[in-house]
Design a protein around this motif. Sequence first.
Motif, mmCIF file in Angstrom:
data_model
loop_
_atom_site.group_PDB
_atom_site.id
_atom_site.type_symbol
_atom_site.label_atom_id
_atom_site.label_comp_id
_atom_site.label_asym_id
_atom_site.label_seq_id
_atom_site.Cartn_x
_atom_site.Cartn_y
_atom_site.Cartn_z
ATOM 1 N N THR A 173 0.837 -1.207 0.000
ATOM 2 C CA THR A 173 0.000 0.000 0.000
ATOM 3 C C THR A 173 0.869 1.254 0.000
ATOM 4 N N ILE A 174 0.303 2.313 -0.602
ATOM 5 C CA ILE A 174 0.996 3.601 -0.738
ATOM 6 C C ILE A 174 0.275 4.633 0.126
ATOM 7 N N ILE A 175 1.032 5.486 0.792
ATOM 8 C CA ILE A 175 0.436 6.594 1.541
ATOM 9 C C ILE A 175 0.065 7.693 0.538
ATOM 10 N N ALA A 176 -1.198 8.135 0.564
ATOM 11 C CA ALA A 176 -1.660 9.156 -0.389
ATOM 12 C C ALA A 176 -0.867 10.450 -0.189
ATOM 13 N N PRO A 177 -0.677 11.228 -1.280
ATOM 14 C CA PRO A 177 0.171 12.426 -1.186
ATOM 15 C C PRO A 177 -0.258 13.399 -0.087
ATOM 16 N N ASP A 178 -1.560 13.622 0.098
ATOM 17 C CA ASP A 178 -1.966 14.585 1.135
ATOM 18 C C ASP A 178 -1.678 14.040 2.534
ATOM 19 N N GLU A 179 -1.802 12.721 2.705
ATOM 20 C CA GLU A 179 -1.495 12.131 4.017
ATOM 21 C C GLU A 179 0.017 12.194 4.274
ATOM 22 N N LEU A 180 0.801 11.982 3.217
ATOM 23 C CA LEU A 180 2.260 12.065 3.358
ATOM 24 C C LEU A 180 2.650 13.469 3.840
ATOM 25 N N ALA A 181 2.002 14.468 3.267
ATOM 26 C CA ALA A 181 2.284 15.864 3.674
ATOM 27 C C ALA A 181 1.871 16.071 5.132
ATOM 28 N N ARG A 182 0.751 15.465 5.526
ATOM 29 C CA ARG A 182 0.314 15.599 6.933
ATOM 30 C C ARG A 182 1.293 14.897 7.882
ATOM 31 N N VAL A 183 1.774 13.744 7.470
ATOM 32 C CA VAL A 183 2.776 13.030 8.294
ATOM 33 C C VAL A 183 3.995 13.932 8.485
ATOM 34 N N ALA A 184 4.466 14.534 7.385
ATOM 35 C CA ALA A 184 5.648 15.414 7.470
ATOM 36 C C ALA A 184 5.366 16.603 8.382
ATOM 37 N N ALA A 185 4.158 17.138 8.306
ATOM 38 C CA ALA A 185 3.819 18.316 9.132
ATOM 39 C C ALA A 185 3.825 17.943 10.620
ATOM 40 N N VAL A 186 3.249 16.778 10.946
ATOM 41 C CA VAL A 186 3.255 16.337 12.357
ATOM 42 C C VAL A 186 4.697 16.148 12.829
ATOM 43 N N CYS A 187 5.520 15.550 11.981
ATOM 44 C CA CYS A 187 6.912 15.305 12.370
ATOM 45 C C CYS A 187 7.658 16.619 12.577
ATOM 46 N N ARG A 188 7.406 17.579 11.693
ATOM 47 C CA ARG A 188 8.059 18.901 11.830
ATOM 48 C C ARG A 188 7.646 19.534 13.153
ATOM 49 N N ALA A 189 6.347 19.487 13.424
ATOM 50 C CA ALA A 189 5.827 20.146 14.629
ATOM 51 C C ALA A 189 6.336 19.470 15.903
#
Length: 384
Positions: A173-189
Motif C-alpha cells: 500500500t501507498i500513503i496518499a500524497p496529502d497524508e504524506l504531507a500531513r505526516v511530514a507536518a506532524v513530524c516537523r511540529a
Amino acid sequence: MRSRSIAEVEPFHAIALSRLAWELAGAGQDIIHMEFGQPSTGAPKAAIAAAQRVLATEAMGYWESAPLKSRIARSYADNYSVEVAPEQIMLTCGASPAFVLALSCLFAPGDRVALARPGYVAYRNSLKTLYIEPVEIDCGAAERFQLTADALAALDPAPQGVIVASPANPTGTIIAPDELARVAAVCRARGIAIVSDEIYHGLAFGDPARSMLEVDPHALIVNSFSKYFSMAGWRLGWLVVPPHLVEAARARMGNLYLTPPELAQHAGLVAFECVDELEGHRATYARNRDLLLDALPAMGLSRIAPPDGAFYIYADVGHLTQDSYALCEALLRDTGVATAPGIDFDPVEGHRFVRFSFAVSTPLVEEAIRRMVPWFSALSVRAA
Ligand SMILES: Cc1ncc(COP(=O)(O)O)c(C=O)c1O
C-alpha cells in the motif's frame, strides 16, 4: 552470556520456509517461490553487458562512482522535482546497510522510533541491534496497514524518529500524497526525524508514489537496486542525507562498509537507462497482481488491501488458522507454493496473515492459483 541485542533479534521465518521449499525441490517436488520479495528476472541485459566489459578491463577496488551519484541525484529532479546534490548520496550495499547508516546518524541508544505494524521485519531488528526502541503502531485494514498523521500525533511522548515505507512491505500500500504531507507536518511540529524507505518506488500500479523529500527536505531516504532494477544480488543501494548530515554519514560509511562493489556500481549506472526492460517487469507484476486479486475471493481470501505498488498481497487467513506458519508449511508441502507467514511482519496479529509475493513470471502465478484454489477451498470446508 549472550548480549541483549543478539538475544532480541528474531529470525526471518520465511527463510525457514524457503529452506524447506528447496529441500522439497531437491526431493523432486515442483516448487513455486512466492515467499521472498525478489524479482526472478535478473539485472537488465545492458547492465550485465557493461559488467562483463568492466570485468575484463578493471582491477576493481574501493571506489565510489561519481557518475552514479550524479545519475541518482538527477533522478530526484526528474521523478519528484526536488533538488538533491550528488554529495548527498551515500552509495551502499543495498537498502539494508543504508538503514543502519541512517539510524546511526540520527539516533542514540535509548531513543524511540515509531513504525507501522505490520512492516518489514528488519526495521524492528535493525533498531534493536542499535539499542533503539521500536514503537510499533498498530495499522489495520482500515488504514490500509499504513501509518497515519493522526497516529503519529497521538504518540505520547513523541518519539525521536519514524520509519515510513510507501509502497510498503508486506502490503504494497501507498500513503496518499496529502497524508504524506500531513505526516511530514506532524513530524516537523513534534521534532520527529523521518527515515523514508522508498525501495519500492518505480513499482506502482496507479499513480506513482511520492518521495518524502517532496514534503520534508530533511528526511533521510533509503533506496536500492534490489526491486525496480531487479538487481537484488548485486547488493547496491543508496541513502540520501540532508547537507548537515553528509559528513556524519560519510564517516560512518567509511568505517562500517567502505564502498559497495565496484562491479555493481558500473552495472547500476547502466541500469538507469534500461527503462523499457524494467517497465516490462512492472507490467508483469501488474498482470500478476490482477490475476491474484481476481482469484483470491475464490480461495475465500477477500480480506485484503489491494496493493498500490511493490509485488505483494497480504491476506487475512484468520478464518482458517491462528498459526500462519503452519498454514504456509502445509500449503507448501501439499501444493509446492511457498509463501511468507505474517509473523515475519507483525508479532501481534501476524499469526492470521499470509504474504504472497508475485515477483515471479505470469505463468507461474497462473499455476500457483491453479494449485491454491482447490487447496484453500478444501481448507475452508474443513474450518467451517
Ligand atoms: C521494505 C524493504 N526495505 C528494505 C529491504 C532490503 O533490501 P536490500 O536488498 O536493498 O538490502 C527490503 C527487502 O526485501 C524490503 O522489503
